[in-house]
Design an enzyme around this catalytic site. Structure first.
Site, short mmCIF file in Angstrom:
data_model
loop_
_atom_site.label_atom_id
_atom_site.label_comp_id
_atom_site.label_asym_id
_atom_site.label_seq_id
_atom_site.Cartn_x
_atom_site.Cartn_y
_atom_site.Cartn_z
N ASP A 47 7.88 0.04 -6.48
CA ASP A 47 8.08 -0.53 -5.15
C ASP A 47 9.22 -1.55 -5.18
OD1 ASP A 47 7.21 -0.39 -2.44
OD2 ASP A 47 6.31 -2.37 -2.64
N CYS A 138 7.18 3.37 6.92
CA CYS A 138 6.90 2.40 5.86
C CYS A 138 6.40 1.09 6.45
CB CYS A 138 8.16 2.16 5.03
SG CYS A 138 7.91 0.93 3.71
N TYR A 142 2.42 0.25 6.42
CA TYR A 142 1.87 -0.84 5.60
C TYR A 142 1.07 -1.83 6.46
CZ TYR A 142 3.68 0.12 0.94
OH TYR A 142 3.88 0.65 -0.32
N TYR A 167 0.34 -7.74 4.02
CA TYR A 167 0.68 -6.66 4.95
C TYR A 167 -0.18 -6.62 6.20
CZ TYR A 167 3.74 -5.18 1.24
OH TYR A 167 4.74 -5.16 0.29
N GLU A 209 5.71 8.45 2.13
CA GLU A 209 4.77 7.35 1.94
C GLU A 209 3.52 7.83 1.19
OE1 GLU A 209 4.77 3.93 2.64
OE2 GLU A 209 6.91 4.39 2.75
#
Length: 223
Positions: A47, A138, A142, A167, A209
């Site tokens: 990541d 994304c 999240y 998040y 994802e």
């Protein structure tokens, strides 16, 4: 998080995929604290290198923005990603004994490479609406995952708790909402051929994802 306008349409059209993401053992393992440490470390490293290119996407979005407000918005996001979100990764990895140098030497795995190449290529070839279409899976994904996990109760594991709180935070959800608003504005009155393009861009990004979490679960490098 907002789910209205064109975004609501494309999100609804990929509901089975998002159910698979929310139900993936990697995501569930963060939520209940059972995820093995080595899998989370693998994820953090991948990541981290992903976020480097994600920051480039924000830079390209600023370049392709015609409105000063959009330029400022994406420039702020690039700064936040480079200096806040990536710092979270560095702090977490430092606690695991992973140095900043080791993070920056991480080789992209196959899915990471494919995903970031797709994002950057779309940004170079497309316009701002195209960029938004590949960004929202994304960012909004999240925010949705973090909020769903938090609603089920935070784990005892401090690292996973920190991930969820990051998040699901008002700041991050607000960032996702602003991307949704901008995509919806572009979609208002747009011809169907463009909307279909954005649907395809969104869906492929959402599939990446899923594959990113699956890669992290399997700790899948190049074969």
């Amino acid at each position: 998080m907002k789910k209205d306008g064109f975004y609501a349409e494309i999100r609804h059209g990929t509901e089975p995929l998002w159910r698979s993401i929310l139900g993936h053992p990697f995501v569930r393992g963060i939520g209940d604290g059972s995820l093995a440490r080595d899998r989370f470390e693998f994820y953090l490293k991948q990541d981290y290198v992903y976020l480097i290119d994600f920051s480039r996407v924000f830079g390209l979005a600023a370049v392709k923005s015609s409105a000063l407000s959009d330029m400022g918005f994406f420039a702020t996001l690039m700064n936040s990603t480079l200096n806040s979100e990536m710092e979270l990764h560095r702090r977490t990895c430092a606690a695991f004994g992973i140095s900043r140098e080791a993070l920056e030497d991480t080789r992209k795995a196959m899915i990471t490479s494919a995903y970031t190449d797709y994002l950057v290529r779309t940004c170079l070839e497309g316009d701002l609406a195209d960029i938004l279409a590949v960004l929202v899976p994304c960012a909004c994904g999240y925010a949705e995952i973090g909020s769903a996990l938090k609603a089920n109760g935070l784990p005892d594991n401090a690292f996973y708790k920190d991930w969820i709180e990051t998040y699901s935070s008002d700041e991050f959800v607000g960032f996702a909402d602003m991307l949704i608003e901008r995509l919806n504005v572009h979609a208002e009155g747009a011809p169907e051929r463009l909307k279909e393009r954005w649907r395809r861009l969104y869906e492929l990004s959402a599939r990446y994802e899923y594959l990113f979490f699956d890669m992290s679960w399997k700790m899948e490098e190049w074969s």
